[in-house]
Design a protein around this motif. Sequence first.
Motif, PDB file in Angstrom:
ATOM      1  N   TYR A  50     -69.069  38.558 114.044  1.00  0.00           N
ATOM      2  CA  TYR A  50     -68.153  37.905 114.994  1.00  0.00           C
ATOM      3  C   TYR A  50     -67.053  37.144 114.247  1.00  0.00           C
ATOM      4  O   TYR A  50     -65.884  37.178 114.639  1.00  0.00           O
ATOM      5  N   ASN A  99     -61.750  39.187 113.836  1.00  0.00           N
ATOM      6  CA  ASN A  99     -60.293  39.019 114.005  1.00  0.00           C
ATOM      7  C   ASN A  99     -59.521  39.298 112.715  1.00  0.00           C
ATOM      8  O   ASN A  99     -58.345  38.940 112.599  1.00  0.00           O
ATOM      9  N   SER A 100     -60.210  39.919 111.745  1.00  0.00           N
ATOM     10  CA  SER A 100     -59.590  40.263 110.456  1.00  0.00           C
ATOM     11  C   SER A 100     -59.099  39.040 109.697  1.00  0.00           C
ATOM     12  O   SER A 100     -58.146  39.117 108.912  1.00  0.00           O
ATOM     13  N   ASN A 101     -59.761  37.910 109.922  1.00  0.00           N
ATOM     14  CA  ASN A 101     -59.428  36.679 109.214  1.00  0.00           C
ATOM     15  C   ASN A 101     -60.721  35.912 108.969  1.00  0.00           C
ATOM     16  O   ASN A 101     -61.564  35.807 109.863  1.00  0.00           O
ATOM     17  N   ASP A 124     -56.425  36.186 105.726  1.00  0.00           N
ATOM     18  CA  ASP A 124     -56.563  37.529 106.280  1.00  0.00           C
ATOM     19  C   ASP A 124     -57.387  38.425 105.357  1.00  0.00           C
ATOM     20  O   ASP A 124     -57.335  38.298 104.129  1.00  0.00           O
ATOM     21  N   ASN A 172     -58.547  44.939 107.421  1.00  0.00           N
ATOM     22  CA  ASN A 172     -58.932  45.202 108.810  1.00  0.00           C
ATOM     23  C   ASN A 172     -60.159  46.110 108.909  1.00  0.00           C
ATOM     24  O   ASN A 172     -60.944  46.009 109.856  1.00  0.00           O
ATOM     25  N   ALA A 190     -63.418  44.399 109.321  1.00  0.00           N
ATOM     26  CA  ALA A 190     -63.661  43.844 110.651  1.00  0.00           C
ATOM     27  C   ALA A 190     -64.079  44.902 111.662  1.00  0.00           C
ATOM     28  O   ALA A 190     -64.977  44.669 112.482  1.00  0.00           O
TER      29      ALA A 190
END
Length: 326
Positions: free
Chosen positions: A117, A121-123, A268, A271, A274
Amino acid sequence: MFIQILILLLSLVILVWSADKFVFGASALARNLGISPMIIGLTIVAMGSSAPEMMIAATASLQGNPDTAIGNAIGSNITNIALVLGLTALFHPLSVSSSTIKREIPLILIITAIATYMLANSNFSFNEGLILIIGFVLYIATLLFVTLKRSKENPIDDKMVLEAEQEVPDGVSTKSSIIWLVVGIILLPLSASYLVDSSVFIAKAFGISDLVIGLTVIAIGTSLPELAASIMSIIKKEDDLALGNIIGSNIFNILAVLSLAGLIAPGDIDNAAAVRDAPFMLATTFLLFLLCFSRGGKFRITRAKGLLLLAVFFGYQVLLFSQINV
Protein backbone atom coordinates in the motif's frame (compact mmCIF):
# COMPACT_ATOMS: atom_id res chain seq x y z
CA MET A 1 32.27 -5.83 -18.66
CA PHE A 2 33.79 -9.16 -17.64
CA ILE A 3 35.71 -7.42 -14.86
CA GLN A 4 32.52 -5.76 -13.55
CA ILE A 5 30.66 -9.09 -13.52
CA LEU A 6 33.60 -10.65 -11.66
CA ILE A 7 33.58 -7.79 -9.14
CA LEU A 8 29.83 -8.25 -8.63
CA LEU A 9 30.12 -11.99 -7.99
CA LEU A 10 33.19 -11.61 -5.75
CA SER A 11 31.54 -8.78 -3.80
CA LEU A 12 28.43 -10.90 -3.33
CA VAL A 13 30.43 -13.81 -1.93
CA ILE A 14 32.37 -11.54 0.44
CA LEU A 15 29.16 -9.78 1.49
CA VAL A 16 27.44 -13.03 2.47
CA TRP A 17 30.61 -14.39 4.14
CA SER A 18 31.31 -11.22 6.11
CA ALA A 19 27.67 -11.03 7.25
CA ASP A 20 27.99 -14.55 8.64
CA LYS A 21 31.23 -13.67 10.45
CA PHE A 22 29.72 -10.45 11.80
CA VAL A 23 26.79 -12.35 13.28
CA PHE A 24 29.13 -15.07 14.60
CA GLY A 25 31.36 -12.52 16.33
CA ALA A 26 28.48 -10.43 17.69
CA SER A 27 26.63 -13.50 18.99
CA ALA A 28 29.71 -15.01 20.64
CA LEU A 29 30.67 -11.68 22.22
CA ALA A 30 27.13 -11.14 23.52
CA ARG A 31 27.15 -14.62 25.05
CA ASN A 32 30.50 -13.95 26.71
CA LEU A 33 29.06 -10.73 28.15
CA GLY A 34 26.34 -12.76 29.86
CA ILE A 35 23.39 -12.12 27.55
CA SER A 36 20.89 -14.99 27.39
CA PRO A 37 21.41 -17.32 24.38
CA MET A 38 17.64 -17.19 23.82
CA ILE A 39 17.71 -13.40 23.48
CA ILE A 40 20.74 -13.57 21.17
CA GLY A 41 19.09 -16.24 19.06
CA LEU A 42 15.90 -14.22 18.64
CA THR A 43 17.71 -10.97 17.78
CA ILE A 44 21.30 -11.08 16.47
CA VAL A 45 21.16 -14.58 14.95
CA ALA A 46 17.65 -14.06 13.58
CA MET A 47 18.68 -10.80 11.93
CA GLY A 48 21.85 -12.32 10.54
CA SER A 49 20.39 -13.66 7.29
CA SER A 50 19.05 -10.18 6.48
CA ALA A 51 22.35 -8.41 7.17
CA PRO A 52 23.41 -8.48 3.47
CA GLU A 53 20.09 -6.95 2.38
CA MET A 54 20.33 -4.26 5.06
CA MET A 55 23.83 -3.29 3.99
CA ILE A 56 22.87 -3.25 0.30
CA ALA A 57 19.81 -1.09 1.05
CA ALA A 58 21.80 1.41 3.08
CA THR A 59 24.66 1.60 0.56
CA ALA A 60 22.44 1.85 -2.52
CA SER A 61 20.24 4.52 -0.91
CA LEU A 62 23.25 6.57 0.19
CA GLN A 63 24.59 6.41 -3.37
CA GLY A 64 21.30 7.66 -4.79
CA ASN A 65 19.99 4.30 -6.04
CA PRO A 66 16.92 3.64 -3.85
CA ASP A 67 15.33 1.49 -6.58
CA THR A 68 18.14 -1.03 -6.10
CA ALA A 69 17.39 -1.10 -2.37
CA ILE A 70 13.65 -1.47 -2.93
CA GLY A 71 14.19 -4.11 -5.61
CA ASN A 72 16.47 -6.07 -3.29
CA ALA A 73 13.93 -6.07 -0.46
CA ILE A 74 11.00 -7.07 -2.68
CA GLY A 75 13.02 -9.54 -4.75
CA SER A 76 14.50 -11.20 -1.66
CA ASN A 77 11.04 -11.82 -0.20
CA ILE A 78 9.79 -13.32 -3.46
CA THR A 79 12.97 -15.42 -3.78
CA ASN A 80 12.80 -16.62 -0.16
CA ILE A 81 9.25 -17.89 -0.54
CA ALA A 82 9.15 -19.09 -4.14
CA LEU A 83 12.72 -20.32 -4.70
CA VAL A 84 14.24 -21.08 -1.28
CA LEU A 85 11.11 -22.54 0.33
CA GLY A 86 10.14 -24.23 -2.94
CA LEU A 87 13.50 -26.02 -3.21
CA THR A 88 13.49 -26.88 0.49
CA ALA A 89 10.02 -28.45 0.34
CA LEU A 90 10.98 -30.30 -2.84
CA PHE A 91 13.88 -31.97 -1.02
CA HIS A 92 11.94 -32.56 2.18
CA PRO A 93 8.25 -31.80 2.93
CA LEU A 94 7.97 -29.47 5.92
CA SER A 95 5.79 -30.16 8.94
CA VAL A 96 5.69 -27.25 11.37
CA SER A 97 4.62 -27.28 15.01
CA SER A 98 6.06 -23.96 16.25
CA SER A 99 3.43 -21.62 17.63
CA THR A 100 5.77 -18.71 16.90
CA ILE A 101 5.76 -19.47 13.17
CA LYS A 102 2.00 -19.99 13.12
CA ARG A 103 1.60 -16.48 14.55
CA GLU A 104 4.09 -14.97 12.14
CA ILE A 105 2.50 -16.34 8.94
CA PRO A 106 -0.54 -14.00 9.23
CA LEU A 107 1.78 -11.24 10.49
CA ILE A 108 4.03 -11.32 7.41
CA LEU A 109 0.92 -11.16 5.21
CA ILE A 110 -0.31 -8.04 7.03
CA ILE A 111 3.12 -6.38 6.94
CA THR A 112 3.49 -7.14 3.23
CA ALA A 113 0.06 -5.65 2.53
CA ILE A 114 1.03 -2.46 4.38
CA ALA A 115 4.29 -2.16 2.43
CA THR A 116 2.48 -2.74 -0.87
CA TYR A 117 0.00 0.00 0.00
CA MET A 118 2.85 2.40 0.85
CA LEU A 119 4.51 1.85 -2.53
CA ALA A 120 1.26 1.97 -4.55
CA ASN A 121 1.59 5.67 -5.41
CA SER A 122 5.12 5.20 -6.80
CA ASN A 123 6.54 7.26 -3.94
CA PHE A 124 8.22 6.12 -0.75
CA SER A 125 8.33 8.87 1.87
CA PHE A 126 10.49 9.37 4.95
CA ASN A 127 7.43 8.99 7.20
CA GLU A 128 6.58 5.64 5.60
CA GLY A 129 10.13 4.43 6.15
CA LEU A 130 9.90 5.65 9.74
CA ILE A 131 6.65 3.73 10.29
CA LEU A 132 8.28 0.52 9.07
CA ILE A 133 11.41 0.89 11.22
CA ILE A 134 9.26 1.64 14.29
CA GLY A 135 7.29 -1.50 13.41
CA PHE A 136 10.57 -3.42 13.38
CA VAL A 137 11.50 -2.22 16.88
CA LEU A 138 8.02 -3.07 18.17
CA TYR A 139 8.16 -6.51 16.53
CA ILE A 140 11.49 -7.39 18.18
CA ALA A 141 10.36 -6.00 21.54
CA THR A 142 7.07 -7.93 21.43
CA LEU A 143 8.79 -11.16 20.40
CA LEU A 144 11.24 -10.87 23.29
CA PHE A 145 8.53 -9.90 25.79
CA VAL A 146 6.24 -12.79 24.89
CA THR A 147 9.06 -15.34 24.82
CA LEU A 148 10.65 -14.20 28.09
CA LYS A 149 7.27 -14.10 29.83
CA ARG A 150 6.49 -17.65 28.76
CA SER A 151 9.96 -18.86 29.78
CA LYS A 152 9.34 -17.60 33.33
CA GLU A 153 5.98 -19.35 33.56
CA ASN A 154 6.91 -22.64 31.88
CA PRO A 155 9.97 -24.21 30.24
CA ILE A 156 10.25 -23.16 26.59
CA ASP A 157 8.94 -25.94 24.35
CA ASP A 158 8.56 -23.95 21.11
CA LYS A 159 10.84 -25.68 18.61
CA MET A 160 11.57 -22.46 16.72
CA VAL A 161 12.77 -20.67 19.87
CA LEU A 162 14.81 -23.66 21.04
CA GLU A 163 16.46 -24.11 17.66
CA ALA A 164 17.28 -20.40 17.42
CA GLU A 165 18.89 -20.59 20.85
CA GLN A 166 21.01 -23.55 19.76
CA GLU A 167 22.38 -21.51 16.84
CA VAL A 168 24.27 -19.22 19.23
CA PRO A 169 28.02 -20.11 19.19
CA ASP A 170 29.49 -21.40 22.44
CA GLY A 171 33.06 -21.68 23.66
CA VAL A 172 34.44 -18.83 21.52
CA SER A 173 36.99 -16.58 23.24
CA THR A 174 36.25 -12.88 23.61
CA LYS A 175 39.36 -12.07 21.56
CA SER A 176 38.20 -14.25 18.64
CA SER A 177 34.68 -12.83 18.90
CA ILE A 178 35.96 -9.26 18.62
CA ILE A 179 38.24 -10.15 15.68
CA TRP A 180 35.37 -11.67 13.68
CA LEU A 181 33.10 -8.78 14.63
CA VAL A 182 35.65 -6.26 13.34
CA VAL A 183 36.20 -8.29 10.16
CA GLY A 184 32.47 -8.20 9.50
CA ILE A 185 32.19 -4.48 10.26
CA ILE A 186 34.98 -3.70 7.77
CA LEU A 187 34.06 -6.06 4.93
CA LEU A 188 30.27 -5.67 5.01
CA PRO A 189 30.09 -2.02 3.87
CA LEU A 190 33.13 -2.39 1.61
CA SER A 191 31.74 -5.38 -0.30
CA ALA A 192 28.28 -3.78 -0.44
CA SER A 193 29.73 -0.64 -2.00
CA TYR A 194 31.56 -2.58 -4.71
CA LEU A 195 28.48 -4.72 -5.35
CA VAL A 196 26.19 -1.72 -5.83
CA ASP A 197 28.72 0.06 -8.08
CA SER A 198 29.20 -2.98 -10.32
CA SER A 199 25.44 -3.65 -10.42
CA VAL A 200 24.70 -0.11 -11.57
CA PHE A 201 27.43 -0.35 -14.23
CA ILE A 202 26.09 -3.67 -15.56
CA ALA A 203 22.49 -2.44 -15.48
CA LYS A 204 23.35 0.61 -17.57
CA ALA A 205 25.45 -1.43 -20.01
CA PHE A 206 22.58 -3.86 -20.71
CA GLY A 207 19.81 -1.30 -20.49
CA ILE A 208 18.36 -2.91 -17.37
CA SER A 209 16.90 -0.77 -14.61
CA ASP A 210 18.41 -0.59 -11.12
CA LEU A 211 15.13 -2.05 -9.89
CA VAL A 212 15.41 -5.23 -11.98
CA ILE A 213 19.04 -5.77 -10.95
CA GLY A 214 17.91 -5.54 -7.32
CA LEU A 215 14.99 -7.88 -7.96
CA THR A 216 17.07 -10.57 -9.63
CA VAL A 217 20.86 -10.86 -9.32
CA ILE A 218 21.24 -9.10 -5.98
CA ALA A 219 18.05 -10.57 -4.48
CA ILE A 220 19.00 -14.14 -5.40
CA GLY A 221 22.56 -13.61 -4.18
CA THR A 222 21.55 -12.16 -0.82
CA SER A 223 19.02 -14.99 -0.34
CA LEU A 224 21.78 -17.61 -0.43
CA PRO A 225 22.15 -17.57 3.39
CA GLU A 226 18.47 -18.45 3.73
CA LEU A 227 18.88 -21.29 1.24
CA ALA A 228 21.94 -22.64 3.05
CA ALA A 229 20.23 -22.32 6.44
CA SER A 230 17.08 -24.06 5.18
CA ILE A 231 19.00 -26.96 3.66
CA MET A 232 21.02 -27.43 6.87
CA SER A 233 17.80 -27.33 8.87
CA ILE A 234 16.13 -30.13 6.90
CA ILE A 235 19.35 -32.19 7.10
CA LYS A 236 19.11 -31.81 10.89
CA LYS A 237 15.35 -32.53 10.65
CA GLU A 238 14.52 -29.09 12.06
CA ASP A 239 11.52 -28.23 9.90
CA ASP A 240 10.45 -25.35 12.15
CA LEU A 241 13.79 -23.60 11.78
CA ALA A 242 13.76 -24.04 7.99
CA LEU A 243 10.46 -22.18 7.62
CA GLY A 244 11.16 -19.87 10.54
CA ASN A 245 14.34 -18.55 8.90
CA ILE A 246 12.40 -17.60 5.78
CA ILE A 247 9.44 -16.01 7.59
CA GLY A 248 11.71 -14.08 9.94
CA SER A 249 13.93 -12.92 7.10
CA ASN A 250 10.93 -11.65 5.12
CA ILE A 251 9.63 -9.71 8.11
CA PHE A 252 13.07 -8.12 8.56
CA ASN A 253 13.34 -7.39 4.83
CA ILE A 254 10.21 -5.24 4.90
CA LEU A 255 10.56 -3.61 8.31
CA ALA A 256 14.35 -3.20 8.54
CA VAL A 257 15.54 -3.29 4.91
CA LEU A 258 12.81 -1.62 2.85
CA SER A 259 12.49 1.11 5.48
CA LEU A 260 16.08 2.23 4.85
CA ALA A 261 15.23 3.36 1.32
CA GLY A 262 12.55 5.70 2.70
CA LEU A 263 14.67 6.93 5.59
CA ILE A 264 17.83 7.60 3.55
CA ALA A 265 16.53 8.43 0.05
CA PRO A 266 12.79 9.24 0.19
CA GLY A 267 11.00 10.22 -2.99
CA ASP A 268 9.66 8.83 -6.25
CA ILE A 269 10.40 5.20 -7.12
CA ASP A 270 10.27 3.12 -10.30
CA ASN A 271 6.59 2.75 -11.20
CA ALA A 272 7.11 -0.96 -11.95
CA ALA A 273 7.83 -1.57 -8.26
CA ALA A 274 4.42 -0.15 -7.40
CA VAL A 275 2.27 -1.81 -10.06
CA ARG A 276 4.12 -5.08 -10.71
CA ASP A 277 6.65 -6.14 -8.09
CA ALA A 278 5.12 -5.16 -4.75
CA PRO A 279 1.71 -6.67 -5.73
CA PHE A 280 3.52 -9.84 -6.87
CA MET A 281 5.31 -10.00 -3.51
CA LEU A 282 1.94 -9.67 -1.77
CA ALA A 283 0.39 -12.38 -3.98
CA THR A 284 3.32 -14.72 -3.31
CA THR A 285 3.02 -14.14 0.43
CA PHE A 286 -0.73 -14.79 0.28
CA LEU A 287 -0.02 -18.02 -1.62
CA LEU A 288 2.32 -19.10 1.18
CA PHE A 289 -0.42 -18.32 3.68
CA LEU A 290 -2.83 -20.59 1.79
CA LEU A 291 -0.31 -23.39 1.25
CA CYS A 292 0.75 -23.60 4.88
CA PHE A 293 -2.62 -24.90 6.00
CA SER A 294 -3.64 -28.35 4.80
CA ARG A 295 -6.87 -30.25 5.27
CA GLY A 296 -7.45 -31.25 8.84
CA GLY A 297 -5.68 -28.16 10.17
CA LYS A 298 -2.18 -29.57 9.70
CA PHE A 299 0.63 -27.12 9.07
CA ARG A 300 2.50 -28.73 6.21
CA ILE A 301 4.23 -27.81 2.93
CA THR A 302 4.43 -30.82 0.61
CA ARG A 303 6.62 -31.49 -2.43
CA ALA A 304 3.72 -30.61 -4.73
CA LYS A 305 3.41 -27.24 -3.02
CA GLY A 306 7.16 -26.80 -3.37
CA LEU A 307 6.88 -27.37 -7.12
CA LEU A 308 4.11 -24.80 -7.31
CA LEU A 309 6.28 -22.24 -5.53
CA LEU A 310 9.19 -22.92 -7.90
CA ALA A 311 6.88 -22.46 -10.88
CA VAL A 312 5.85 -19.08 -9.44
CA PHE A 313 9.50 -18.04 -9.10
CA PHE A 314 10.50 -18.95 -12.63
CA GLY A 315 7.31 -17.43 -13.99
CA TYR A 316 8.22 -14.17 -12.27
CA GLN A 317 11.71 -14.19 -13.78
CA VAL A 318 10.21 -14.65 -17.25
CA LEU A 319 7.83 -11.76 -16.58
CA LEU A 320 10.66 -9.47 -15.51
CA PHE A 321 12.98 -10.09 -18.43
CA SER A 322 10.19 -10.13 -21.00
CA GLN A 323 9.45 -6.53 -20.09
CA ILE A 324 12.99 -5.18 -20.21
CA ASN A 325 12.70 -3.84 -23.75
CA VAL A 326 9.05 -2.82 -23.48
